[in-house]
Design an enzyme around this catalytic site. Structure first.
Site, mmCIF file in Angstrom:
data_model
loop_
_atom_site.group_PDB
_atom_site.id
_atom_site.type_symbol
_atom_site.label_atom_id
_atom_site.label_comp_id
_atom_site.label_asym_id
_atom_site.label_seq_id
_atom_site.Cartn_x
_atom_site.Cartn_y
_atom_site.Cartn_z
ATOM 1 C CD GLN A 83 -12.872 -1.846 -0.219
ATOM 2 O OE1 GLN A 83 -12.059 -1.841 0.697
ATOM 3 N NE2 GLN A 83 -14.096 -2.294 -0.071
ATOM 4 C CG ASP B 31 -13.470 6.514 -0.722
ATOM 5 O OD1 ASP B 31 -13.439 6.314 0.518
ATOM 6 O OD2 ASP B 31 -12.427 6.535 -1.425
ATOM 7 C CB CYS C 250 -13.906 1.357 0.277
ATOM 8 S SG CYS C 250 -13.449 3.090 0.432
ATOM 9 N NE ARG D 26 -3.756 0.672 2.049
ATOM 10 C CZ ARG D 26 -4.960 0.749 2.617
ATOM 11 N NH1 ARG D 26 -5.138 1.462 3.704
ATOM 12 N NH2 ARG D 26 -5.985 0.117 2.100
ATOM 13 N NE ARG E 57 -10.135 -5.249 0.820
ATOM 14 C CZ ARG E 57 -9.375 -4.261 1.273
ATOM 15 N NH1 ARG E 57 -9.929 -3.193 1.805
ATOM 16 N NH2 ARG E 57 -8.057 -4.286 1.166
ATOM 17 C CG HIS F 247 -8.333 0.088 -2.571
ATOM 18 N ND1 HIS F 247 -7.591 -1.036 -2.293
ATOM 19 C CD2 HIS F 247 -8.900 0.458 -1.374
ATOM 20 C CE1 HIS F 247 -7.691 -1.329 -1.003
ATOM 21 N NE2 HIS F 247 -8.487 -0.441 -0.426
HETATM 22 N N1 CP Z 1 -11.036 -0.047 2.753
HETATM 23 C C1 CP Z 1 -9.773 -0.121 3.167
HETATM 24 O O1 CP Z 1 -8.848 -0.400 2.400
HETATM 25 O O2 CP Z 1 -9.603 0.113 4.496
HETATM 26 P P1 CP Z 1 -8.243 0.311 5.270
HETATM 27 O O3 CP Z 1 -7.680 1.656 4.855
HETATM 28 O O4 CP Z 1 -8.635 0.296 6.720
HETATM 29 O O5 CP Z 1 -7.301 -0.801 4.926
HETATM 30 N N1 NVA Z 2 -9.829 6.896 -1.112
HETATM 31 C C1 NVA Z 2 -9.423 6.415 0.194
HETATM 32 C C2 NVA Z 2 -9.649 4.948 0.298
HETATM 33 C C3 NVA Z 2 -9.326 4.362 1.661
HETATM 34 C C4 NVA Z 2 -9.516 2.888 1.723
HETATM 35 C C5 NVA Z 2 -7.973 6.768 0.414
HETATM 36 O O1 NVA Z 2 -7.154 6.580 -0.508
HETATM 37 O O2 NVA Z 2 -7.631 7.236 1.501
#
Ligand code: CP
Ligand code: NVA
Length: 306
Positions: free
Chosen positions: A132, A224, A264, A102, A292, A129
């Protein structure tokens, strides 16, 4: 399928295989049937950003499959002090069997895949993502039956979620409508590619500035956060600009009467969504979060399994 970098790089068949294994893992877990397909395997999980769901679901999934996961924060590993992606990928490839990452730049995830010799899974970048969205679309499948011909509306920021939803919906024949404020649109290349793919799968991609137009007669309404990780400095400006895109009772009433609500998570209640929607019977956010785990177990079994 060697890596999971973007849904755009998967075939429809890859997604169908992931979904059928997901259903099996989910059902078997509930019935106490174990699968130790990844015994002796290790997953390195590199995080440059915060996480609750991704970290816990990958680590738990690896454990349930008989393997082991190592959490690596870039604040603590040499990558965060300037060691190159190339060298990190080369070294990790000698120790572990897969990497989940990530981070900010999509190109870093792609570089891990090209410089390493093991499968790489995108656990979120500024652009995408994919894990997700695979969990999201599996959730839609569970609640709404066959995906082809459904309408999914995404309202809010044209961010990583919106981009991956465009990739996923167009691949699976879901009509997708995205409403964002001007200046916060989805990635242009992804929109153009989604339109081409949608044409092949007999679905549509609609991009608009009008949230009501997007939500009209939708089967699925998705939103989101308005402030993604890394955008904290823009927070006050964003909260002002995005206000007309809030998913509340009025906007949700434009959708079909049996529409489901997805997010998400993490959600910022009172901003992108109101409590009366996220806590309503339409909301399937916890099924979505649970999925997930099952989807990622399927992804890991396919990529890391013997
Ligand atoms: N939706 C998601 O990826 O959540 P986190 O940021 O908690 O991993
Ligand atoms: N768009 C959000 C998604 C978090 C899971 C971010 O990137 O912070």
């Amino acid at each position: 399928m060697k890596h999971l970098l973007s849904i755009a790089k998967l075939d429809t068949k890859d997604i169908e295989d992931i979904f059928s294994l997901t259903a099996k893992f989910k059902n078997d877990l509930k019935n106490g049937i174990p699968h130790r397909l990844l015994e002796g395997k290790t997953l390195a999980m590199i995080f440059s950003k915060s996480s609750t769901r991704t970290r816990v679901s990958f680590e738990t999934g690896m454990y349930q499959l008989g393997g082991h996961a190592i959490f690596l924060s870039t604040a603590e590993i040499q990558l965060g002090r300037g060691e190159s992606v190339r060298d990190t990928a080369g070294v990790l490839s000698r120790y572990v069997d897969g990497i989940m990452i990530r981070t900010y730049r999509q190109s870093d995830v792609e570089d891990f895949a090209s410089f390493g010799s093991i499968p790489v899974i995108n656990g979120l970048t500024d652009l995408l993502h994919p894990c997700q969205v695979l969990a999201d679309l599996f959730t839609v499948l569970e609640h709404k039956g066959p995906l082809k011909g459904l309408k999914l509306a995404y309202v809010g920021d044209g961010n990583n979620m919106a981009n991956s939803l465009l990739n996923g919906c167009s691949k699976l024949g879901i009509n997708v409508s995205v409403a964002t404020p001007r200046g916060y649109e989805c990635d242009e290349t992804i929109v153009a590619n989604a339109k081409i793919i949608a044409h092949e799968t007999g679905s549509t991609v609609n991009i608009t500035l009008d949230p009501s137009e997007a939500v009209k007669d939708a089967d699925v309404v998705y939103t989101d956060t308005w402030v993604s990780m890394g955008q904290e400095k823009e927070k006050s400006q964003r909260l002002r600009i995005f206000l007309p895109y809030q998913v509340n009772k009025k906007l949700f009433s434009e959708a079909k009467s049996d529409a489901i609500f997805l997010h998400c998570l993490p959600a910022y209640r009172g901003c992108e969504v109101t409590d009366d929607i996220i806590d309503s019977p339409h909301s399937v956010i916890f099924d979505e979060a649970e999925n997930r785990l099952h989807v990622q177990k399927a992804i890991m079994a396919i990529l890391l399994g013997a």
